[in-house]
Design a protein around this motif. Structure first.
Motif, PDB file in Angstrom:
ATOM      1  N   UNK A 212      25.234 -69.680  89.258  1.00 30.23           N
ATOM      2  CA  UNK A 212      23.901 -69.262  89.697  1.00 30.23           C
ATOM      3  C   UNK A 212      23.558 -67.884  89.121  1.00 30.23           C
ATOM      4  N   UNK A 213      24.539 -66.972  89.190  1.00 30.59           N
ATOM      5  CA  UNK A 213      24.287 -65.612  88.710  1.00 30.59           C
ATOM      6  C   UNK A 213      24.280 -65.527  87.188  1.00 30.59           C
ATOM      7  N   UNK A 214      24.637 -66.630  86.515  1.00 31.95           N
ATOM      8  CA  UNK A 214      24.521 -66.647  85.060  1.00 31.95           C
ATOM      9  C   UNK A 214      23.217 -67.329  84.651  1.00 31.95           C
ATOM     10  N   UNK A 215      22.379 -67.637  85.629  1.00 28.96           N
ATOM     11  CA  UNK A 215      21.069 -68.195  85.326  1.00 28.96           C
ATOM     12  C   UNK A 215      21.014 -69.711  85.274  1.00 28.96           C
ATOM     13  N   UNK A 216      22.107 -70.387  85.692  1.00 24.28           N
ATOM     14  CA  UNK A 216      22.100 -71.850  85.706  1.00 24.28           C
ATOM     15  C   UNK A 216      21.414 -72.328  86.979  1.00 24.28           C
ATOM     16  N   UNK A 217      20.543 -73.334  86.844  1.00 23.59           N
ATOM     17  CA  UNK A 217      19.855 -73.877  88.019  1.00 23.59           C
ATOM     18  C   UNK A 217      20.800 -74.842  88.736  1.00 23.59           C
TER      19      UNK A 217
ATOM     20  N   UNK B 309      21.303 -57.627  93.906  1.00 21.05           N
ATOM     21  CA  UNK B 309      21.118 -59.079  93.809  1.00 21.05           C
ATOM     22  C   UNK B 309      19.654 -59.463  93.951  1.00 21.05           C
ATOM     23  N   UNK B 312      17.866 -58.785  90.775  1.00 19.06           N
ATOM     24  CA  UNK B 312      18.265 -59.813  89.800  1.00 19.06           C
ATOM     25  C   UNK B 312      17.635 -61.180  90.116  1.00 19.06           C
ATOM     26  N   UNK B 314      18.462 -63.086  92.667  1.00 14.61           N
ATOM     27  CA  UNK B 314      19.414 -63.974  93.339  1.00 14.61           C
ATOM     28  C   UNK B 314      19.167 -64.028  94.842  1.00 14.61           C
ATOM     29  N   UNK B 332      16.775 -65.865  89.289  1.00 14.29           N
ATOM     30  CA  UNK B 332      17.806 -65.481  88.330  1.00 14.29           C
ATOM     31  C   UNK B 332      17.438 -65.994  86.943  1.00 14.29           C
ATOM     32  N   UNK B 333      16.940 -67.251  86.903  1.00 15.80           N
ATOM     33  CA  UNK B 333      16.554 -67.823  85.616  1.00 15.80           C
ATOM     34  C   UNK B 333      15.562 -66.936  84.891  1.00 15.80           C
ATOM     35  N   UNK B 336      17.188 -63.603  83.683  1.00 16.97           N
ATOM     36  CA  UNK B 336      18.002 -63.773  82.484  1.00 16.97           C
ATOM     37  C   UNK B 336      17.104 -63.990  81.263  1.00 16.97           C
ATOM     38  N   UNK B 342      23.694 -59.224  85.012  1.00 17.27           N
ATOM     39  CA  UNK B 342      24.352 -58.549  86.131  1.00 17.27           C
ATOM     40  C   UNK B 342      25.841 -58.834  86.143  1.00 17.27           C
TER      41      UNK B 342
END
Lengths: 339, 513
Positions: A212-217, B309, B312, B314, B332-333, B336, B342
């Motif tokens: 999630x924190x890497x931008x994956x849905x 967070x 970011x 999140x 988050x999407x 990024x 982060x």
């Protein structure tokens, strides 16, 4: 620092290879048991060839379902409703109304039902935040209920020759059902190991927060995993319907347990993040070989189930043991500081 | 033993630690701790985050075992094999995160693990009666032993934790920041209870960041820094300046390379306005310019991680906006996509796929960009990850090994490397970037952060270690209880001042006293 650099480079892959070799070893042992118990059958090469095809054909339906299940488990979930989805898809595809649209209509219906149920499962789990066990358990009960409702608890005979001939057709001497399994397994392997979908699956199952924190849905991907499982069930429903030339609400009974068991003994981690398609296929083959072994010896299926249970426990125990001892061994061998 | 105790003077040491050492891979959490606790005293433990307080508590509670050194409990060598053993010996611990079972009753929690029973059946009435006696002793007869824990307020839960300690007949109670979750009047009640306990000869080890509290309730203070005792058994009235000096006087090197000040006139890269989340932080506004390093100093629980967070994407903000390069960030999407990255606080649970190879961890946020028509390009990914690993001096440089096998510092490089790869990142959020990282790797990480800023990347950094914030950042924001309470250029504010602001202004009170 020394301990750090000394760790084996591709430990994980060695481990997968070893596990698969272990499963091949189990298959060899089962064949040897077959030869010892029924030597007169194994002396006939054409019977042996035929018997191998029977085992593969028996593995085909459950094999396709197991590919979908393996994705769901690697992605950190579980799908208890696969057997029920097959029953619903099979029954829906064989109603008189559906059959009137021909083979294309029947296949489309089975796949559409599988995908639709997968969407409901996935939506409940990803967006409704239900625990996968609960959501798919509820789906198991209600999908079988709906299948019984649609079929009026009757066996629905398929009058479509095209559908029925799927189970009897052979291509280059090998049944079409086995070809379907081969294609699904190959597609599953590519999907898991060579596509972004597969990479997301491992990430979502291995560490959902990191994903999630890497931008994956993560939610959308979770939904897609259950859709994939549903799609595999739709394919399985056509295969089983063709084999039986009929469908009924009780078909594919306990398939969920067989599929989970095959994935697990194939090395898929029940907590997610790790697993292989090839291992799952070997898991399915072990089970269908055992069934075959009992059939050629005319033994009761009750005993067979007990043996299956024993194999699941033995396989998982062995994996744990082997994983520990293997890492231990490699660490020692590569670390000059330790004796 | 008990006869001896009653005969001897009130200042008999009930617990004595000498030169206790406890090492974890890559870090010596305790590196020579001395501590002497007398019967019936309130002994305060003081130290910055990472000084070794938590490890020390866990050694006393039987969670960790000391590698070397001597622990004497009531005059005899003491090495509890388990938390149960420590409790049986009479040491009870009340953790910061209260370890109560929400769906059990007050009585069941008080006697959890040692329920009065006969033939395997619990004696509920006896447990309830004993719990009531203890609660009365604690001055809280109004708490029913049958109530469920989840129905109690925070202060009530604390009382139950204390009741549990007393149900064990504890002779020493360790309290880890007990006041952190309490309102002002509840703290007064806590102090009243502590005084009653000590009047009965029970010793209390009290941990708090609030110097004013320590002055009010404590008898003596032991200060820890970098795993060592820097002052043992000082009187609680010791002037604040002296205590803070003992906490901050450095023994290990913070080596910050010099760098040029960033251009203060450029338009901000990140603009946060009035950002709030109920119960976490409120009304936070800040900016980060390209090439600028902004540091947030604050204690654990001050809302800093939650703030990062939320910036970011999140966590969903209740109020306020986050604008990055003119784009509003809500997920988050989106963050990024528009160039935000982060490195979260908990590397292992929030950032890494431990069983996956380093290169897949590095490309976790960018593998889709390498892919063609949905098919991953593992070779390109590996090559890009290898370049990043080389530039970060990852050790070992092998990007095929599982992330699990790397040291903490190198794992952190992998997480930072994830956002450097592809050079898309314009703003990097770093939450405790050097936690669990050894000194050597720290210096390298500092260099990496400086290089990033030199290349025009904005950095927003959170750290519990004040010198780290001061040494790295161009501008420092101080956060306390969910609010930014102070802003200054790093060169114009001292470590003492920041620490004092972080700890609720106790320096002023101390000087007045």
């Amino acid at each position: 620092m020394i301990a750090e650099t000394a760790l084996p480079k591709a430990q994980k892959y060695d481990d997968n290879l070893l596990r698969n070799l272990g499963l091949v070893g189990v298959l060899v042992i089962l064949v040897i048991i077959g030869i010892v118990t029924r030597p007169e059958l194994y002396s006939d090469p054409s019977w042996v060839r035929n018997n191998i095809l029977i085992i593969l054909q028996q593995a085909s339906g459950i094999g396709v379902v197991t590919v979908g299940m393996t994705f769901v488990i690697i992605g950190g979930g579980i799908d208890l409703s696969v057997g029920a989805i097959i029953a619903l898809a099979g029954v829906w595809a064989t109603t008189l109304a559906t059959q009137s649209y021909g083979a294309g209509g029947m296949i489309f219906t089975a796949l559409a039902v599988g995908v639709a149920v997968g969407v409901v499962n996935g939506a409940l789990i990803a967006y409704g935040k239900l625990v996968p066990f609960i959501a798919t358990l509820a789906m198991l009960v209600s999908a079988r209920g709906l299948a019984a409702q649609i079929s009026g608890k009757q066996t629905q005979v398929s009058a479509n020759d095209t559908i029925n001939s799927i189970a009897t057709t052979k291509l280059i001497g090998i049944p079409l059902l086995v070809w379907i399994l081969a294609v699904v397994v190959a597609a599953g392997w590519v999907l898991l190991n060579r596509t972004t979908f597969g990479r997301r699956t491992v990430a979502v199952g291995g560490n959902p927060e990191a994903a999630r924190l890497a931008g994956i849905n993560v939610k959308r991907h979770t939904l897609l995993l259950y859709v994939l499982s549903g799609l595999c069930c739709g394919i399985g429903a056509i295969m089983l319907t063709s084999q039986a030339t009929s469908a009924q609400a009780a078909m594919a009974n306990l398939y969920e347990l067989d599929a989970i068991a095959a994935a697990i003994i194939g090395g898929t981690l029940l907590s997610g993040g790790r697993g292989t398609i090839v291992g799952a296929l070997f898991g399915v083959l072990v089970f269908s070989t055992i069934t075959n072994l009992f059939a050629i010896n005319n033994l009761a299926t009750e005993v067979q189930n007990m043996v299956k249970g024993g194999i699941i426990v033995a396989a998982v125990l062995l994996q744990q043991f082997r994983y520990r001892s293997l890492t231990h061994l490699l660490r020692r061998r590569n670390d000059p500081d330790k004796p | 033993m008990s006869e001896l105790a009653s005969e001897s003077s009130a200042t008999r040491a009930i617990l004595k630690l000498s030169d206790v050492v406890k090492a974890f891979p890559g870090v010596r959490a305790l590196d020579g701790v001395h501590l002497e606790v007398f019967e019936g005293e309130v002994h305060c433990l003081l130290g910055q985050n990472g000084a070794g307080k938590s490890t020390l508590i866990k050694v006393l509670a039987g969670v960790h075992h000391a590698d070397s050194g001597e622990i004497l409990w009531q005059g005899e060598p003491f090495a509890p094999a388990s938390p149960q053993a420590a409790m049986r010996a009479g040491i009870a611990t009340i953790y910061q995160e209260l370890d109560l079972v929400d769906d059990l009753s007050v009585a069941e929690n008080a006697f959890l693990g040692h329920e009065p029973s006969r033939f395997g059946f619990t004696r509920r009435r006896s447990a309830a009666a004993q719990t009531r006696t203890i609660l009365t002793k604690l001055g809280h007869p109004e708490i029913s032993p049958r109530r469920l824990i989840k129905d109690l307020p925070a202060a009530g839960k604390q009382i139950v934790s204390m009741a549990r300690a007393l149900s064990h007949d504890a002779k020493l109670i360790v309290m880890d920041e007990p006041s952190a979750v309490l309102a002002h009047d509840e703290v007064a009640n806590l102090f009243r209870i502590i005084r009653e306990l000590t009047a009965n000869g029970i010793a209390v080890v009290y941990i708090s960041h609030r110097l004013a509290e320590i002055r009010e309730i404590g008898d003596r203070v032991t200060v820890l820094k970098d795993g060592r005792t820097t002052a043992a058994g000082l009187p609680a009235r010791t002037p604040t300046r002296e205590l803070v000096g003992k906490m901050t006087g450095r023994s290990f090197e913070y080596d910050f390379p010099p760098r040029a000040a960033p251009d203060r006139e450029t338009t901000p890269l990140l603009t946060v306005e009035g950002l709030s989340r109920a119960g976490e932080f409120a009304g936070v506004s800040l900016t980060v310019r390209p090439g600028e390093i902004v540091g947030i100093a604050g204690l654990v629980g001050s809302g800093r991680s939650e703030l990062l967070e939320t910036i970011f994407g999140a966590r969903r903000a209740d109020h306020g906006t986050v604008i990055l390069n003119g784009h509003r960030i809500t997920s988050v999407g989106g963050a990024v996509r528009h160039g935000m990255g982060m490195a979260p606080e908990e590397r292992k649970s929030q950032a890494l796929l431990l069983d996956e190879p380093v290169f897949k961890n590095m490309t976790l946020a960018s593998f889709a960009g390498f892919a063609r028509a949905g098919f991953t390009a593992a070779r390109d990914e590996r090559a890009a990850a290898q370049r990043t690993a080389d530039s970060l001096e990852l050790r070992p440089r092998d990007v095929d090994r599982p992330a699990r096998t790397l040291s903490g510092g190198n794992q952190q490089k992998v997480v930072v490397g994830r956002w450097l790869l592809g050079e898309k990142t314009r703003l990097l959020l770093l939450d405790e970037p050097t936690r669990g990282v050894d000194v050597g790797a720290r210096a390298e990480l500092y260099q990496v952060i400086h290089d990033l800023a030199a290349n025009g990347v904005g950095v927003l950094l959170v750290s519990s270690e004040v010198p780290e914030v001061l040494g790295l950042a161009d501008r420092v924001l101080v956060m306390r209880e969910g609010r930014l309470i102070h802003e200054a250029l790093a060169g114009e504010i001292g470590e003492d001042t920041v620490l004092d602001l972080v700890m609720a202004g106790s320096l002023m009170e101390g000087e007045a006293a």
